[in-house]
Design a protein around this motif. Sequence first.
Motif, short mmCIF file in Angstrom:
data_model
loop_
_atom_site.label_atom_id
_atom_site.label_comp_id
_atom_site.label_asym_id
_atom_site.label_seq_id
_atom_site.Cartn_x
_atom_site.Cartn_y
_atom_site.Cartn_z
N VAL A 20 0.81 -1.04 -0.03
CA VAL A 20 0.05 0.03 0.00
C VAL A 20 0.87 1.04 0.03
N THR A 21 0.78 2.33 -1.56
CA THR A 21 1.40 3.00 -0.92
C THR A 21 0.93 4.26 0.44
N ALA A 22 2.04 5.41 0.35
CA ALA A 22 1.56 6.23 1.60
C ALA A 22 0.45 7.63 0.74
N GLN A 23 0.77 7.93 -0.79
CA GLN A 23 -0.33 8.49 -1.48
C GLN A 23 -1.71 7.63 -1.33
N GLU A 24 -1.73 6.40 -0.88
CA GLU A 24 -3.01 5.87 -1.40
C GLU A 24 -3.55 6.13 0.53
N ASP A 27 -4.58 9.81 0.35
CA ASP A 27 -6.49 9.75 -0.43
C ASP A 27 -7.67 9.80 0.36
N ARG A 28 -7.42 8.16 1.14
CA ARG A 28 -8.48 7.44 1.61
C ARG A 28 -9.42 8.40 2.66
N PHE A 29 -8.21 8.66 3.68
CA PHE A 29 -8.40 9.71 4.79
C PHE A 29 -8.30 10.91 4.62
N SER A 30 -8.17 11.12 3.71
CA SER A 30 -8.02 12.42 3.84
C SER A 30 -6.85 13.57 4.76
N ILE A 31 -5.93 13.12 4.67
CA ILE A 31 -4.71 13.78 5.57
C ILE A 31 -3.61 13.78 4.55
N SER A 32 -2.78 14.32 5.12
CA SER A 32 -1.17 14.43 4.51
C SER A 32 -0.41 13.96 4.59
N LEU A 33 0.62 13.37 3.28
CA LEU A 33 1.64 12.46 3.87
C LEU A 33 2.27 12.37 5.49
N ARG A 34 2.91 13.86 5.57
CA ARG A 34 3.48 13.55 6.41
C ARG A 34 3.09 12.84 7.80
N THR A 35 1.33 12.99 7.82
CA THR A 35 0.71 11.84 8.72
C THR A 35 0.47 11.12 8.68
N VAL A 36 0.39 10.33 7.55
CA VAL A 36 0.51 9.40 6.74
C VAL A 36 1.85 8.56 7.48
N TYR A 37 2.76 9.18 7.42
CA TYR A 37 4.15 8.64 7.87
C TYR A 37 4.41 8.05 9.69
N ARG A 38 3.93 9.58 10.17
CA ARG A 38 3.80 9.46 11.48
C ARG A 38 2.16 8.37 12.19
N ASP A 39 1.43 7.81 11.30
CA ASP A 39 0.28 6.49 11.48
C ASP A 39 1.66 6.01 11.49
#
Length: 317
Positions: A20-24, A27-39
């Motif tokens: 699963v890509t970070a961008q995917e 996009d699904r959760f309407s958050i920034s890439l920076r937030t994805v990395y933190r999660d």
Amino acid sequence: MNRIDRLQAILTHLQSKKVVTAQEIADRFSISLRTVYRDIRALEEGGIPIGAEAGLGYYIDDSYSLPPIMFTSEEASAILIAGKIIPHTSDKTIDHAFQNALYKIKSVMKSEDKEVLEKLESSVKVFNGPYEIPQRDSIYLQDIQQALVKSKVLQLEYFAHYTQEHSLREVEPIGLLFYALNWHLIAYCRLREDYRDFRLDRIRNLEVSNETYNRKLDKAFDEYLAREREQYQSFEVELRIEKKMALYIHESKYWYGYLGETEDGNFVNMKFLNPDLNGFARWILCMLDSVEVISPVILRNQLVEMVQKLNSKYLDK
């Protein structure tokens, strides 16, 4: 969605795919890439073995065993609706596979969610009218899906409805489409040396060969769809219809590219976008004098020609 719920949802998303890509996720959760990395980092700190491949995405190590997924009552109800619709949009093979999957899903549900399904089971039906077409044993959906996954050439016997002829084809499948209440195989036909649309219920026999082909499926499928959109010109149509007739065609109008409407006294002005003016004109004839074509002029001319042909056919006798 709070962060705890989002972390659980991201974990479920990671379970659903190999990578699963970070961008995917963003996009699904309407958050920034920076937030994805933190999660992702928070999940790793929680003991989830998440791996990462540069340029590809995240994945969960296969050796890690996750607890069964729980479903909400809304999700359980959605699964029930899907189970009711599938028998009417596929074949017995796919329906059987789905019902087996449904039993497995039910086995990990909470007792209250199972009760929701049991209560709804007899209260949700799909009715296709008094002349319902029997479900076919197979329209080769599973075989075609396997061929798509493994890039296998298909050998099929196809019945062309327009010419009423059978032909043998070797095709390279690039996608499946469901439209006009039927499944369609989109494939490169070696006989015609071009992409073709094969309606599955007209395939009389199909075999998956051992031969593979090299074609980038997502790109080829997108190119086919783009070409089809360009090839078939759509016409903007505006009609002025008596209100009683507008109520009568309330359901059928969606088959003809209905866009919207406005009321005008005892009339309704409707707008459509349709690629087949000949077929559209035949539909309008059913409304007799309860409809007036505002535009385009070419549609009005077609109606005049059709009425003249009817006059010459019946008034001369």
